[in-house]
Design a protein around this motif. Structure first.
Motif, short mmCIF file in Angstrom:
data_model
loop_
_atom_site.label_atom_id
_atom_site.label_comp_id
_atom_site.label_asym_id
_atom_site.label_seq_id
_atom_site.Cartn_x
_atom_site.Cartn_y
_atom_site.Cartn_z
N LEU A 166 0.82 -1.20 0.00
CA LEU A 166 0.00 0.00 0.00
C LEU A 166 0.86 1.26 0.00
O LEU A 166 0.53 2.24 -0.68
CB LEU A 166 -0.92 -0.01 1.22
CG LEU A 166 -1.97 1.12 1.30
CD1 LEU A 166 -2.93 1.03 0.11
CD2 LEU A 166 -2.74 1.04 2.61
N GLY A 167 1.95 1.25 0.74
CA GLY A 167 2.79 2.44 0.85
C GLY A 167 3.84 2.57 -0.23
O GLY A 167 4.27 3.68 -0.54
N GLN A 168 4.27 1.44 -0.81
CA GLN A 168 5.35 1.48 -1.78
C GLN A 168 4.93 1.11 -3.20
O GLN A 168 5.65 1.40 -4.16
CB GLN A 168 6.48 0.54 -1.34
CG GLN A 168 7.09 0.89 -0.01
CD GLN A 168 8.19 -0.09 0.40
OE1 GLN A 168 8.60 -0.96 -0.39
NE2 GLN A 168 8.68 0.02 1.64
N GLY A 169 3.76 0.47 -3.33
CA GLY A 169 3.33 0.00 -4.65
C GLY A 169 2.91 1.13 -5.58
O GLY A 169 2.58 2.24 -5.15
N LYS A 170 2.92 0.83 -6.88
CA LYS A 170 2.53 1.80 -7.90
C LYS A 170 1.68 1.12 -8.96
O LYS A 170 1.77 -0.09 -9.16
CB LYS A 170 3.76 2.42 -8.58
CG LYS A 170 4.65 3.25 -7.67
CD LYS A 170 5.83 3.84 -8.43
CE LYS A 170 6.72 4.68 -7.54
NZ LYS A 170 7.86 5.27 -8.30
N ILE A 171 0.88 1.93 -9.63
CA ILE A 171 0.13 1.46 -10.78
C ILE A 171 0.27 2.50 -11.89
O ILE A 171 -0.05 3.68 -11.69
CB ILE A 171 -1.36 1.20 -10.43
CG1 ILE A 171 -2.12 0.72 -11.66
CG2 ILE A 171 -2.01 2.43 -9.83
CD1 ILE A 171 -3.53 0.23 -11.36
N LEU A 172 0.81 2.08 -13.02
CA LEU A 172 1.10 2.98 -14.14
C LEU A 172 1.97 4.16 -13.71
O LEU A 172 1.82 5.30 -14.17
CB LEU A 172 -0.21 3.52 -14.75
CG LEU A 172 -1.17 2.46 -15.32
CD1 LEU A 172 -2.45 3.11 -15.82
CD2 LEU A 172 -0.49 1.67 -16.42
N GLY A 173 2.89 3.87 -12.77
CA GLY A 173 3.82 4.90 -12.31
C GLY A 173 3.29 5.80 -11.21
O GLY A 173 4.02 6.65 -10.71
N VAL A 174 2.03 5.63 -10.85
CA VAL A 174 1.43 6.47 -9.81
C VAL A 174 1.38 5.66 -8.51
O VAL A 174 0.81 4.57 -8.47
CB VAL A 174 0.00 6.91 -10.19
CG1 VAL A 174 -0.60 7.78 -9.08
CG2 VAL A 174 0.02 7.65 -11.51
N PRO A 175 1.96 6.16 -7.42
CA PRO A 175 1.95 5.43 -6.14
C PRO A 175 0.52 5.21 -5.63
O PRO A 175 -0.35 6.07 -5.80
CB PRO A 175 2.73 6.35 -5.20
CG PRO A 175 3.58 7.19 -6.10
CD PRO A 175 2.77 7.39 -7.33
N TYR A 176 0.32 4.07 -4.98
CA TYR A 176 -0.98 3.78 -4.40
C TYR A 176 -1.37 4.85 -3.37
O TYR A 176 -2.55 5.18 -3.22
CB TYR A 176 -0.97 2.41 -3.71
CG TYR A 176 -0.95 1.24 -4.66
CD1 TYR A 176 -1.64 1.28 -5.86
CD2 TYR A 176 -0.24 0.08 -4.36
CE1 TYR A 176 -1.64 0.20 -6.72
CE2 TYR A 176 -0.22 -1.01 -5.23
CZ TYR A 176 -0.92 -0.93 -6.41
OH TYR A 176 -0.91 -2.00 -7.29
#
Length: 328
Positions: A166-176
């Motif tokens: 949740l704190g470090q993940g990204k989707i399409l370059g945008v952090p969660y």
């Protein structure tokens, strides 16, 4: 025509004065934001880059979520100094439960902890009729103490990679974290400006006696803002813990509280209640973020950053006070 007629402003004049003062409070921050954005873009080539802007948004996400909750509390005429302590306790509880039970349960427990602290604040302030400043200062001390006891004053590290998604993940370059912040802003804005509960908060903060005479349950409405504010502080706390993979009792501290209040005030939400908007709080958050980020890029001393930060906050509060006098 008597002297009173000559001295008193006409109705159109009063309307123009109210419009002018309201526009200054509402859109003065937008003008200041635009000027600062352009100035930093010209002064530092590194400022207007995707990497820097995304990092700035990611670093501001947790604080922004706390500030959204504080906005609701302020609009309803309340005040909350316990969000920093709640932020730290939520991270500690999330980390401990994640270690001993399950990661998802731990994250939910962190938010639930925020709800409980907010509920206690709301009941103590409204039913107990205790000053909000004093009550939340006391609960802040108690909550920090509980977090220190639970963690034994040490870091609680979580090695499970699911905890840090949740704190470090990204989707399409945008952090969660940025996505969660955006969702909170949108949802809070819709609730505040498009739903009955939100409109009632403005009424309660603007004139609690009139709201009570109109049949509104002032204490329930005001207490509900502390519950929501506590939940959002808990959510921000688990985001912060997830980002570094650890829970720390003093993660929030006084700095988080002061920065959240400053962002709300700089954005134009009155600390006296009755006026405010989520979009203005977002502008205030990124205004402060730009000051810090730009100062770092331009190698400005931390001492001077504090001076700039304080002056911006003073100007924001003074502008609110001046506009309120003009409106009245």
């Amino acid at each position: 025509m008597n002297a009173m007629d000559v001295a008193s402003p006409t109705l159109p004049q009063r309307v123009r004065e109210r419009t002018k003062s309201g526009s200054l409070r509402d859109f003065g921050i937008v003008f200041a934001f635009a000027v600062l954005f352009v100035a930093l873009s010209v002064s530092s080539p590194a400022f207007l880059t995707t990497t820097n802007l995304v990092n700035m948004a990611s670093q501001s996400a947790a604080l922004g979520i706390v500030a959204c909750g504080a906005t609701l509390v302020f609009i309803a005429g309340g005040f909350d100094l316990s969000v920093g302590a709640t932020y730290g306790l939520a991270g500690v509880i999330a980390a401990q439960v994640a270690l001993n039970v399950d990661v998802v349960t731990g994250l939910l427990a962190g938010v639930a902890c925020g709800v409980l602290v907010g509920l206690i604040n709301g009941v103590v302030i409204t039913a107990g009729r205790i000053n909000a400043f004093v009550a939340t200062l006391a609960t802040s001390t108690v909550v920090t103490g509980i977090a220190l006891v639970l963690s034994n004053g040490a870091l609680i590290s979580v090695t499970d990679e699911r905890f840090t998604v949740l704190g470090q993940g990204k989707i399409l370059g945008v952090p969660y974290a940025v996505i969660v912040f955006a969702c909170v802003v949108i949802l809070a804005g819709v609730v505040l400006h498009r739903m009955t509960w939100g409109r009632y908060l403005f009424a309660v903060g603007g004139n609690s006696e009139a709201a009570m005479l109109s049949g509104l349950r002032v204490n329930v409405l005001r207490a509900s803002t502390y519950v929501v504010g506590g939940a959002l502080a808990g959510l921000a706390g688990i985001l912060a813990a997830s980002r570094v993979g650890t829970g720390l009792a003093n993660a929030g501290g006084n700095t988080l509280v002061l920065n959240a209040i400053a962002a709300v005030a700089v954005g134009g939400t009155s600390i006296l209640g009755g006026s405010g908007a989520m979009w203005r709080t977002v502008v205030g958050i990124f205004m402060l973020a730009m000051i810090q980020n730009g100062s770092n890029l331009l190698h400005i001393s931390v001492t001077y950053q504090s001076v700039i930060f304080g002056l911006v906050l003073l100007i924001a509060v003074a502008t609110d006070a001046w506009s309120r006098r003009r409106t009245r």
